[in-house]
Design a protein around this motif. Structure first.
Motif, PDB file in Angstrom:
ATOM      1  N   THR A  85      -4.204  -2.428  11.551  1.00  0.00           N
ATOM      2  CA  THR A  85      -3.852  -1.884  10.033  1.00  0.00           C
ATOM      3  C   THR A  85      -2.327  -3.534  10.405  1.00  0.00           C
ATOM      4  N   ASP A  86      -2.242  -3.803   8.973  1.00  0.00           N
ATOM      5  CA  ASP A  86      -0.561  -4.707   8.966  1.00  0.00           C
ATOM      6  C   ASP A  86      -0.911  -5.712  10.495  1.00  0.00           C
ATOM      7  N   ILE A  87      -1.627  -6.165  10.297  1.00  0.00           N
ATOM      8  CA  ILE A  87      -1.967  -8.108  10.172  1.00  0.00           C
ATOM      9  C   ILE A  87      -1.252  -8.890  11.428  1.00  0.00           C
ATOM     10  N   MET A  88      -1.095  -9.475  11.915  1.00  0.00           N
ATOM     11  CA  MET A  88      -0.464 -10.961  12.779  1.00  0.00           C
ATOM     12  C   MET A  88      -1.248 -11.778  11.775  1.00  0.00           C
ATOM     13  N   GLY A  89      -0.533 -13.258  12.161  1.00  0.00           N
ATOM     14  CA  GLY A  89      -1.407 -14.145  11.783  1.00  0.00           C
ATOM     15  C   GLY A  89      -2.104 -14.233  12.889  1.00  0.00           C
ATOM     16  N   ASP A  90      -2.069 -14.443  14.400  1.00  0.00           N
ATOM     17  CA  ASP A  90      -3.516 -14.705  15.201  1.00  0.00           C
ATOM     18  C   ASP A  90      -4.781 -13.863  15.294  1.00  0.00           C
ATOM     19  N   GLU A  91      -4.125 -12.093  14.326  1.00  0.00           N
ATOM     20  CA  GLU A  91      -5.270 -11.457  14.634  1.00  0.00           C
ATOM     21  C   GLU A  91      -6.386 -11.740  13.378  1.00  0.00           C
ATOM     22  N   ASP A  92      -5.622 -12.292  12.402  1.00  0.00           N
ATOM     23  CA  ASP A  92      -6.650 -13.001  10.772  1.00  0.00           C
ATOM     24  C   ASP A  92      -7.311 -13.774  11.796  1.00  0.00           C
ATOM     25  N   HIS A  93      -6.549 -14.970  12.255  1.00  0.00           N
ATOM     26  CA  HIS A  93      -7.397 -16.306  12.533  1.00  0.00           C
ATOM     27  C   HIS A  93      -8.383 -15.819  13.249  1.00  0.00           C
ATOM     28  N   LEU A  94      -8.040 -14.981  14.382  1.00  0.00           N
ATOM     29  CA  LEU A  94      -9.531 -14.478  15.407  1.00  0.00           C
ATOM     30  C   LEU A  94     -10.069 -13.573  15.503  1.00  0.00           C
ATOM     31  N   GLY A  95      -9.853 -13.268  14.110  1.00  0.00           N
ATOM     32  CA  GLY A  95     -10.378 -11.662  13.694  1.00  0.00           C
ATOM     33  C   GLY A  95     -11.591 -12.364  12.480  1.00  0.00           C
ATOM     34  N   ASP A  96     -12.563 -10.958  12.186  1.00  0.00           N
ATOM     35  CA  ASP A  96     -13.407 -11.357  11.099  1.00  0.00           C
ATOM     36  C   ASP A  96     -13.131 -10.503   9.706  1.00  0.00           C
ATOM     37  N   MET A  97     -12.489 -10.359   9.557  1.00  0.00           N
ATOM     38  CA  MET A  97     -12.143  -9.409   8.449  1.00  0.00           C
ATOM     39  C   MET A  97     -10.404  -9.592   8.045  1.00  0.00           C
ATOM     40  N   ASP A  98     -10.165 -10.371   6.469  1.00  0.00           N
ATOM     41  CA  ASP A  98      -8.806  -9.521   5.820  1.00  0.00           C
ATOM     42  C   ASP A  98      -9.380  -9.175   4.542  1.00  0.00           C
ATOM     43  N   PHE A  99      -8.575  -7.761   4.886  1.00  0.00           N
ATOM     44  CA  PHE A  99      -8.963  -6.721   3.535  1.00  0.00           C
ATOM     45  C   PHE A  99      -7.552  -6.184   3.142  1.00  0.00           C
ATOM     46  N   LYS A 100      -7.106  -6.394   1.957  1.00  0.00           N
ATOM     47  CA  LYS A 100      -5.760  -6.114   1.266  1.00  0.00           C
ATOM     48  C   LYS A 100      -5.797  -4.989   0.765  1.00  0.00           C
ATOM     49  N   VAL A 101      -4.917  -4.831   0.176  1.00  0.00           N
ATOM     50  CA  VAL A 101      -4.968  -3.252  -0.357  1.00  0.00           C
ATOM     51  C   VAL A 101      -3.093  -3.286  -1.091  1.00  0.00           C
ATOM     52  N   ALA A 102      -3.521  -3.095  -2.192  1.00  0.00           N
ATOM     53  CA  ALA A 102      -2.110  -2.994  -2.809  1.00  0.00           C
ATOM     54  C   ALA A 102      -1.824  -1.846  -3.966  1.00  0.00           C
ATOM     55  N   GLY A 103      -0.656  -0.923  -3.948  1.00  0.00           N
ATOM     56  CA  GLY A 103      -0.595  -0.286  -5.276  1.00  0.00           C
ATOM     57  C   GLY A 103       0.607   1.343  -5.199  1.00  0.00           C
ATOM     58  N   PRO A 104       0.620   1.773  -5.910  1.00  0.00           N
ATOM     59  CA  PRO A 104       1.469   2.316  -5.881  1.00  0.00           C
ATOM     60  C   PRO A 104       1.221   3.913  -5.025  1.00  0.00           C
ATOM     61  N   ALA A 105       1.832   5.013  -5.006  1.00  0.00           N
ATOM     62  CA  ALA A 105       1.374   5.952  -3.736  1.00  0.00           C
ATOM     63  C   ALA A 105      -0.040   6.645  -4.334  1.00  0.00           C
ATOM     64  N   GLU A 106      -0.265   6.943  -6.125  1.00  0.00           N
ATOM     65  CA  GLU A 106      -1.408   7.903  -6.384  1.00  0.00           C
ATOM     66  C   GLU A 106      -2.142   6.833  -6.347  1.00  0.00           C
ATOM     67  N   GLY A 107      -2.443   5.399  -6.259  1.00  0.00           N
ATOM     68  CA  GLY A 107      -3.865   4.752  -5.989  1.00  0.00           C
ATOM     69  C   GLY A 107      -3.893   3.512  -6.151  1.00  0.00           C
ATOM     70  N   ILE A 108      -4.671   2.540  -5.805  1.00  0.00           N
ATOM     71  CA  ILE A 108      -4.820   0.937  -5.665  1.00  0.00           C
ATOM     72  C   ILE A 108      -4.997   0.869  -7.054  1.00  0.00           C
ATOM     73  N   ASN A 109      -4.223  -0.344  -7.225  1.00  0.00           N
ATOM     74  CA  ASN A 109      -4.295  -1.824  -8.127  1.00  0.00           C
ATOM     75  C   ASN A 109      -5.146  -2.393  -7.618  1.00  0.00           C
ATOM     76  N   ALA A 110      -4.338  -3.585  -6.917  1.00  0.00           N
ATOM     77  CA  ALA A 110      -5.652  -4.776  -5.881  1.00  0.00           C
ATOM     78  C   ALA A 110      -5.974  -3.927  -4.658  1.00  0.00           C
ATOM     79  N   LEU A 111      -7.475  -5.011  -5.173  1.00  0.00           N
ATOM     80  CA  LEU A 111      -8.123  -5.212  -3.455  1.00  0.00           C
ATOM     81  C   LEU A 111      -8.701  -6.246  -3.318  1.00  0.00           C
ATOM     82  N   GLN A 112      -8.892  -6.792  -2.396  1.00  0.00           N
ATOM     83  CA  GLN A 112      -9.389  -8.105  -1.762  1.00  0.00           C
ATOM     84  C   GLN A 112      -9.868  -8.108  -0.184  1.00  0.00           C
ATOM     85  N   MET A 113     -10.958  -8.159  -0.374  1.00  0.00           N
ATOM     86  CA  MET A 113     -11.643  -8.592   0.873  1.00  0.00           C
ATOM     87  C   MET A 113     -12.293 -10.404   1.657  1.00  0.00           C
ATOM     88  N   ASP A 114     -11.871 -10.012   2.598  1.00  0.00           N
ATOM     89  CA  ASP A 114     -13.297 -11.209   3.117  1.00  0.00           C
ATOM     90  C   ASP A 114     -13.858 -11.106   3.715  1.00  0.00           C
TER      91      ASP A 114
END
Length: 700
Positions: free
Chosen positions: A479-508
């Motif tokens: 959860t809440d990755i740092m720059g090094d974890e993004d660079h050395l890891g296997d996934m970038d999974f971003k989720v944004a929205g209000p408390a009730e649900g998701i407005n945007a999801l991006q995954m690489d």
């Protein structure tokens, strides 16, 4: 010249892939036709026998030609210019799923060009361009571990819609999702939603992946029929001696460096370690070039960080896998802007500014399908100082445009309509520090800044970025990755929205793909992280301010009769120009008689409204008006009782006493009270000063 074709049904659409006739000097060329939307995709690889680079120099260029829609370009030169924001975003959309599928070690330059040749307005070219890129790479003989498929998914009333005709959030769909992947796994997701649940979003991804299998199968058959010989290249083999030498030289030091929590201190320590290793192992007498030593060091760093996380040890900054970094929030940071917020999460910081304007300030989008206006703009800037580096400052790069669009998707479903809030809105996210997920910090900062500006958003919005470390069947979601974890890891999974649900999801994904189990866990952790961040935001501000900044412009709306529009505009626009110049307000009137007055100062707007009301008011018989004497005549005086409306006070109606000369009683410019005696069929007004009773006040 005989083309090879594959035709298949893709939902309600008919898709034809064709190769062998057009662009035959390219290494791969495929013409994709999806219900008359036609995209030509070409692939060319550098065939010179030069040393391979230690990275993949892949360039993706997507371009839209206006002739595809039967239009001639605007502008002086009447030809296409620099890439539009939409073209850049589509280029990124193609790049993200195909880049991780090239064989590791392949470093020859590759260029993919996708050109829209014909446009059916009901078929957006994005998915055809992605399919064409996959097919062109598959027939080019490159070391490409594809093909990939792509699908656009909508959602309404509990039903998923494959390749909907209209993109974006519409009354017919609460979701606009594009998913790409191989036969066995999902690689990329880009989506915009209207507060949908995690289960619905996951179902959409899996639905799209299931439906795209027909695309993948057709591309496989096309590539098999073309049967192009693979390009010759030799991957650099791992050197066990170099690996052992690097481990002996710096394994312990790197291990200690990756326990330093502060980013800049950690980077300084790593720089010193790398320099010492290069001096020791990549000198003049060394059998290993610096590029190989660098690669071996980077691989060792990756092993250290990943093995610790999978082993249950704390992350680089001491957190466990589910904790969000400390959050600090301030609103009203900039005194003269309409709204501002400073959002800091760990070592990532965004200063976000909101500016309000009229509908005239809306962005004009000259899209392939035609021109439209966009009243909500979100721009993201990533200056080099935010990561402690030197760099060029100028026009936004592809990454900045992509991150700005993601942040906009995160808040768009929560924005008020123009009817609810009749302002154009520009939000600028200035990244002042960065150590991972600045786009999600921009989402949080945008929500805060909008509320600070008094924009009535439907609900506060937050975003969080998730990461992944996966080795075999063992994995850890972060959860809440740092720059090094993004660079050395296997996934970038971003989720944004209000408390009730998701407005945007991006995954690489940087590996071959992820399982349903991993996606479910990532969505669950992202929800917990998002709710935690929203809780911290709500402690500072949880709804829009009741009063806008004193420096924010005001918009006054009211209606007049459509027949009165010409009176407000005046001959040749003279009346409305005078109103604008004299009051300092900007005035817009539509054909229905809706008047919008835009002013920096409230008093200027009220004055403009008062004057328009006077211009459009009807003169009523029997009412008393206060007017100015416009001119004197031998037989009486003309008095202006409303803007543009003069009435005659006959000499006999000036006073109860006999008046010999009008000038004995009145002078031009005098302010007098008069009563309307008559308005004849020609609109002529007869007034009286005698008929005004003592102390009787004016009606206007």
């Amino acid at each position: 010249m005989t083309p090879i074709r594959k035709t298949f049904q893709y939902g309600d659409q008919t898709v034809t892939l064709e190769t062998g006739e057009i662009a035959r000097q390219a290494d791969g060329a495929v013409l994709v036709n999806v219900d008359d939307t036609v995209v030509l995709v070409t692939v060319v690889v550098d065939k010179r026998a030069t040393e391979m680079k230690d990275f993949l120099p892949l360039t993706i260029d997507y371009q839209e030609k206006t002739y595809a829609a039967g239009r001639i370009p605007g502008g002086f030169f009447r030809r296409e210019g620099r890439p539009s924001e939409s073209e850049i975003l589509t280029s990124r959309l193609i790049d993200r799923p195909v880049r991780p599928l090239f064989a590791k070690g392949f470093g020859r330059e590759v260029q993919v060009i996708a050109t829209v040749k014909s446009l059916n307005p009901a078929v957006n070219p994005e998915v055809p361009a992605m399919i064409g890129a996959s097919a062109a790479l598959s027939v080019a003989g490159l070391p490409f571990n594809g093909p990939i498929g792509a699908a656009r998914v909508g959602y309404k009333n509990g039903e998923y819609i494959l390749n909907p005709a209209v993109i974006g959030l519409t009354p017919d769909s609460d979701l606009d999702l594009i998913v790409a992947g191989t036969e066995g796994a999902v690689l990329m997701v880009e989506s915009e939603a209207r507060g949908l649940s995690e289960d619905v979003m996951l179902g959409a991804v899996l639905f799209g992946h299931e439906q795209m299998q027909v695309v993948i199968q057709a591309i496989k058959e096309l590539a098999a029929e073309v049967n192009k010989a693979p390009i010759e290249w030799e991957p650099v083999q791992a050197d066990p001696e170099l690996k052992a030498a690097v481990a002996e030289a710096c394994a312990d030091q790197l291990g200690e460096a990756y326990r330093i929590k502060d980013k800049m201190e950690r980077q300084a320590a790593l720089t010193e370690i790398r320099k010492a290793v290069f001096d020791q192992l990549a000198g003049e007498d060394s059998p290993w070039p610096q590029s190989l030593v660098y690669g071996a060091v980077e691989k060792l760093e990756k092993e250290i960080v990943r093995s610790r996380i999978l082993g249950g040890e704390p992350r680089i900054d001491g957190r466990d896998t589910i904790t969000v970094r400390p959050i600090s929030i301030r609103t009203g940071v900039l005194p003269r802007t309409h709204g501002s917020a400073l959002f800091t999460r760990g070592e990532t910081q965004a200063m976000v500014i909101t500016t309000l304007g009229t509908e005239r300030d809306s962005q004009i989008i000259d899209a392939l399908e035609g021109e439209r206006r966009e009243p909500f703009m979100l721009h993201y800037n990533f200056p080099p100082f935010c990561v402690g580096e030197l760099g060029r400052v100028g026009s936004p790069k592809r990454r900045e445009i992509g991150h700005g669009r993601l942040a906009k998707r995160g808040v768009l479903a929560s924005m008020p309509s123009l009817t609810e809030f009749p302002y154009s809105i520009r939000v600028v996210s200035e990244i002042t520090e960065s150590n991972g997920s600045s786009s999600m910090a921009s989402v949080c900062g945008t929500s805060l800044s909008l509320m600070d500006a008094g924009v009535p958003i439907k609900a506060p919005v937050a975003g969080v970025a998730m990461g992944l470390i996966k080795e075999g069947d063992q994995f850890a979601v972060l959860t809440d990755i740092m720059g090094d974890e993004d660079h050395l890891g296997d996934m970038d999974f971003k989720v944004a929205g209000p408390a009730e649900g998701i407005n945007a999801l991006q995954m690489d994904i940087k590996i071959d793909g992820i399982t349903r189990e991993i996606m479910e866990q990532a969505l669950a952790q992202a929800k917990d992280g998002r709710l935690h961040i929203l809780g911290e935001m709500n402690k500072v501000i949880d709804t829009h301010r009741a009063e806008m900044s004193e420096h924010a412009p005001r918009i006054i709306e009211f209606k007049i009769h459509p027949e009165k529009i010409r009176d407000v505009i005046g001959k040749g626009g003279a009346t409305i120009r005078a109103l604008t110049e004299e009051t300092g307000a900007t005035i817009d009137i539509n054909d229905d008689g809706l008047v919008k007055i835009f002013s920096v100062q409230k008093s200027a707007g009220e004055e403009a409204k008062k004057r328009i009301r006077l211009i459009t008011a009807d003169v009523e018989v029997g009412k008393v008006y206060e007017g100015k004497v416009a001119r004197l005549m031998d037989f009486g005086a003309f008095v202006t009782i409303l803007p543009g409306r003069d009435g005659l006070v006959h000499i006999s109606q000036i006073s109860d006493e006999r008046v010999e000369r009008v000038s004995d009683k009145l002078s031009e410019g005098d302010v007098v009270r008069v009563k309307v005696l008559e308005v004849d069929k020609q609109g002529r007004i007869r007034l009286s000063m005698k008929a005004v009773a003592e102390g009787e006040g004016p009606d206007a």
